[in-house]
Structures are given as C-alpha cells and as structure tokens.
Design an enzyme around this catalytic site. Structure first.
Site, PDB file in Angstrom:
ATOM      1  N   GLY A  93      -1.559  22.130 118.180  1.00  0.00           N
ATOM      2  CA  GLY A  93      -2.411  20.955 118.024  1.00  0.00           C
ATOM      3  C   GLY A  93      -1.900  20.127 116.874  1.00  0.00           C
ATOM      4  CB  CYS A  94      -3.712  18.360 114.227  1.00  0.00           C
ATOM      5  SG  CYS A  94      -3.412  17.475 112.691  1.00  0.00           S
ATOM      6  CG  PHE A  95       2.068  17.776 112.435  1.00  0.00           C
ATOM      7  CD1 PHE A  95       1.192  16.956 111.762  1.00  0.00           C
ATOM      8  CD2 PHE A  95       3.205  17.198 112.983  1.00  0.00           C
ATOM      9  CE1 PHE A  95       1.419  15.594 111.627  1.00  0.00           C
ATOM     10  CE2 PHE A  95       3.463  15.835 112.845  1.00  0.00           C
ATOM     11  CZ  PHE A  95       2.555  15.030 112.166  1.00  0.00           C
TER      12      PHE A  95
END
Length: 183
Positions: free
Chosen positions: A15-17
């Site tokens: 998902g979001c890094f």
C-alpha cells in the site's frame, strides 16, 4: 552499521510506502529503507503524480537494506505480511488502485522460494485469500526526497496519526522481540 558488505535488499509494496517504511525502519537488522516505485512498464523515471494516476503500472514500494545475520528474509516477510492487509486486491484501507497493491519483488531465486513459502503459510493466517503479487524485480525508482522518512518528518500530519501510528502499535504488539531499542 555502515561497512557491512553482507547487506541484502528486499523490495516490498504494502500500500502506501509511508506506512511500510515507518514499520520496517523499526526492525532490528534493517539498515535503511528507501521509498520508491516498481513493477510498471511506463518509460523513464515516474513522478509521484504519475504513480497516483494509476496509469504507470508501478506500485508504491520500499527497498529495504537488511542484515540477514540479524533478520532473515523470511522473518522480514512475516513482519511485512502481518502489518498490512494482503487480502485486498489493489487496495490498502482508503488507498485504492494498482499503485497500492500488495507485492513482493524478489531479487534472486532464493528470495522467490522463500516468498512462495511465506505466502503459502500466510494463507492459513487470514480468513480471505492472500492476493499478494510475487514478481521479479526489474527496476526500482527512488521516490522524491519528501517521501523519504515521511513518518519521522511528519508525525503530526493527519494521515500519519490515523493510519501509520496504529500500524506501528500493531507492529510493536505482534513483533516486539524483533524491534530496535526505543530508548
């Protein structure tokens, strides 16, 4: 830590890094985490704006430098797999699109074998099927500077408070023995 020539690399997308970076920076044996992009076919180095469009095919990923004498690739993957939702296709929470897919980009045949084993083991951990992609790493593009160490530099930001901080609490509860000292 510097000077160790035995560091290995792992490239993971959960998902979001910003989330995966903050989580894995707390793990013993992790030297460095770099946020970036991988897995797409768009020519040239992509920008964050292009990634967010979902049209590049790239995922938000992190590239982790770790010491296998301190933490194995297998244990790193278990932490990764239990600190994001690998059962939602192209989505993590409110983040939707192929750029937020769960993915392991392996660097060599051994990493592929270990990842296949971990993915198989994780299938009994979750009620829903694990949809984590397993692909060879072809290229990694480092994200813009403002994405690096995002959580450490922006703890008071809303996304950090409501999304990343709870994930860190889960990490600390589930994997306390694997974490760096928090003195």
């Amino acid at each position: 830590m510097m000077g160790n020539n035995n560091w290995e690399l792992a490239t993971l997308g959960g998902g979001c890094f910003w989330c995966t970076e903050a989580i894995l920076l707390e793990v013993k044996g992790v030297e460095k985490v770099v946020s970036g992009y991988s897995g797409g076919n768009a020519p040239g180095k992509p920008t964050y704006r292009e990634i967010c469009s979902g049209r590049t095919g790239h995922a938000e990923v992190i590239q982790v430098s770790f010491d296998p004498a301190v933490i194995s690739f297998r244990d790193l993957l278990i932490i990764f797999m239990t600190t994001h939702d690998p059962t939602t296709l192209n989505r993590q929470g409110a983040d939707i699109g192929t750029q937020y897919r769960s993915v392991i980009f392996y660097h060599n045949p051994n990493q592929k074998t270990v990842a296949e084993e971990v993915l198989s083991e994780m299938s009994s951990y979750y009620e829903s099927p694990v949809v984590t992609e397993l692909s060879p790493l072809k290229i990694f593009y480092e994200a813009e500077d403002y994405h690096q160490d995002y959580y450490r530099n922006n703890k008071s930001q809303g996304y950090c408070n409501f999304v990343i901080t709870p994930k860190l609490a889960k990490l600390r509860k589930m994997h306390a023995g694997r974490l760096k000292s928090t003195i």
